[in-house]
Design a protein around this motif. Structure first.
Motif, PDB file in Angstrom:
ATOM      1  N   SER A   1       0.835  -1.205   0.000  1.00  0.00           N
ATOM      2  CA  SER A   1       0.000   0.000   0.000  1.00  0.00           C
ATOM      3  C   SER A   1       0.867   1.250   0.000  1.00  0.00           C
ATOM      4  O   SER A   1       0.443   2.314  -0.477  1.00  0.00           O
ATOM      5  CB  SER A   1      -0.929   0.003   1.220  1.00  0.00           C
ATOM      6  N   HIS A   2       2.086   1.144   0.521  1.00  0.00           N
ATOM      7  CA  HIS A   2       3.013   2.279   0.523  1.00  0.00           C
ATOM      8  C   HIS A   2       3.264   2.781  -0.906  1.00  0.00           C
ATOM      9  O   HIS A   2       3.356   3.989  -1.138  1.00  0.00           O
ATOM     10  CB  HIS A   2       4.349   1.884   1.156  1.00  0.00           C
ATOM     11  N   VAL A   3       3.405   1.869  -1.846  1.00  0.00           N
ATOM     12  CA  VAL A   3       3.725   2.253  -3.224  1.00  0.00           C
ATOM     13  C   VAL A   3       2.568   3.050  -3.824  1.00  0.00           C
ATOM     14  O   VAL A   3       2.766   4.122  -4.410  1.00  0.00           O
ATOM     15  CB  VAL A   3       4.031   1.010  -4.074  1.00  0.00           C
ATOM     16  N   LEU A   4       1.353   2.529  -3.688  1.00  0.00           N
ATOM     17  CA  LEU A   4       0.194   3.241  -4.235  1.00  0.00           C
ATOM     18  C   LEU A   4      -0.004   4.584  -3.536  1.00  0.00           C
ATOM     19  O   LEU A   4      -0.369   5.572  -4.171  1.00  0.00           O
ATOM     20  CB  LEU A   4      -1.060   2.379  -4.085  1.00  0.00           C
ATOM     21  N   ALA A   5       0.265   4.619  -2.231  1.00  0.00           N
ATOM     22  CA  ALA A   5       0.099   5.865  -1.476  1.00  0.00           C
ATOM     23  C   ALA A   5       1.093   6.918  -1.936  1.00  0.00           C
ATOM     24  O   ALA A   5       0.757   8.104  -2.071  1.00  0.00           O
ATOM     25  CB  ALA A   5       0.250   5.606   0.016  1.00  0.00           C
ATOM     26  N   LYS A   6       2.339   6.522  -2.191  1.00  0.00           N
ATOM     27  CA  LYS A   6       3.357   7.465  -2.651  1.00  0.00           C
ATOM     28  C   LYS A   6       2.955   8.117  -3.960  1.00  0.00           C
ATOM     29  O   LYS A   6       3.292   9.288  -4.218  1.00  0.00           O
ATOM     30  CB  LYS A   6       4.700   6.749  -2.847  1.00  0.00           C
ATOM     31  N   LEU A   7       2.265   7.368  -4.797  1.00  0.00           N
ATOM     32  CA  LEU A   7       1.868   7.882  -6.113  1.00  0.00           C
ATOM     33  C   LEU A   7       0.525   8.601  -6.086  1.00  0.00           C
ATOM     34  O   LEU A   7       0.030   9.025  -7.124  1.00  0.00           O
ATOM     35  CB  LEU A   7       1.812   6.720  -7.111  1.00  0.00           C
TER      36      LEU A   7
END
Length: 327
Positions: free
Chosen positions: A122-128
């Motif tokens: 979820s960190h990856v999607l949140a960063k974007l």
């Protein structure tokens, strides 16, 4: 081989294609729990309901967190369009910053790809910014740090979240539950239940099931008042409650409270509470960029020096040394 009856949703729904983006150090359990329900649905239905591709940034094999290496079907450049993508990550994902992967994910989003994440991905999607305006979740251990990093998000402690074109789960076997929730609308509850039964998943858990094991099982105790006190402690880490206040709230004297903790948990209430707060501090140190002082305040310490002293006593290293090890 059992086959779905003609005329069910399974017979009418089109084949779904999923891509699985495997990032270095991904959780093998979370990944396998997500892909295996698709395989089982195909086998039990007697039809190719699902197709999937394993993807890495460069097309080379990638190691999971346990060292197992997975051979992908190709690099990200091979997949210009995908209807569904699930990102699989592990403990170190907070520092993931592959610009090539980020650009690819943005291109997929523009084509209407549904984006999913298991465990810490979820960190990856949140960063974007791809979780903005969507409910989302992440593994309970990472949730406090995730909320600190992305305060604008509606990050819940649910087992999984499916919100329009985004689906996230807390990892581990929760990936299985999330995938069952995605299979059910297309192919019906009967097939979904049989898939769950194949994996000895005794019931279909919904998103509101708890991520963590019940407190009674985690601690191995059943004394109701003691359990209530520990629950109060876990709910008040930033502003710790006084021992007398804890005792009063559950109808005990401070002496009775002391006796219960020593009998069942082999430590004083003060020591147990301190360990809970320091464990939360450890999570924030390793999963956020908060300063040591901010971590200290978030865990109920009045000064960085007192926090460091207590931290070193428990973990045999200072908070700054803990952060250096992680980085």
């Amino acid at each position: 081989m059992a086959v779905e009856e003609p005329g069910t949703e399974s017979a009418a729904a089109p084949r779904q294609v999923f891509g699985f983006l495997l990032l270095p150090g991904f959780s093998l359990l979370a990944f396998s729990s997500a892909i295996e329900p698709l395989r089982s649905a195909n086998r039990l239905s007697g039809r190719d309901l699902y197709e999937w591709f394993l993807i890495t940034s460069d097309g080379e094999p990638v190691a999971a967190s346990n060292g197992a290496r997975i051979i992908p079907d190709g690099a990200i450049d091979r997949f210009e369009r995908l209807p569904n993508l699930i990102i699989c990550a592990g403990v170190g994902v907070r520092n993931f910053a592959d610009k090539k992967v980020f650009a690819w994910l943005r291109r997929l989003e523009r084509t209407g790809c549904r984006m999913g994440a298991v465990s810490t991905a979820s960190h990856v999607l949140a960063k974007l910014g791809m979780l903005d305006g969507h409910r989302c979740t992440i593994h309970w251990e990472n949730l406090p740090g995730f909320r600190e990093d992305f305060p604008q998000l509606d990050a819940t402690n649910e087992l999984f979240e499916v919100d329009r074109g985004r689906f996230t789960c807390s990892g581990g076997t929760a990936s299985l539950d999330m995938m069952l929730a995605l299979i059910a609308p297309d192919h019906g509850r009967a097939l979904t239940s049989r898939v769950a039964d194949q994996f000895m998943h005794e019931r279909l858990r919904d998103q509101h099931d708890k991520q963590r094991m019940d407190l009674r099982l985690r601690l191995g105790i059943s004394h109701p008042k003691l359990l209530k006190v520990v629950a109060l402690m876990e709910a008040h880490l930033e502003e710790p409650l006084a021992r007398a206040d804890l005792a009063t709230r559950v109808g005990l004297s401070t002496r009775q409270l002391e006796r219960l903790f020593r009998k069942y948990l082999q430590r004083t209430p003060t020591r147990f509470y301190l360990e809970l707060r320091l464990e939360r501090a450890r999570q924030l140190l390793t999963q956020t960029s908060l300063s040591v002082l901010d971590v200290a305040l978030a865990c109920g310490f009045v000064s960085a020096s007192h926090f460091s002293k207590c931290y070193r006593e428990i973990f045999k290293k200072t908070p700054r040394e803990e952060r250096l090890v992680v980085s």
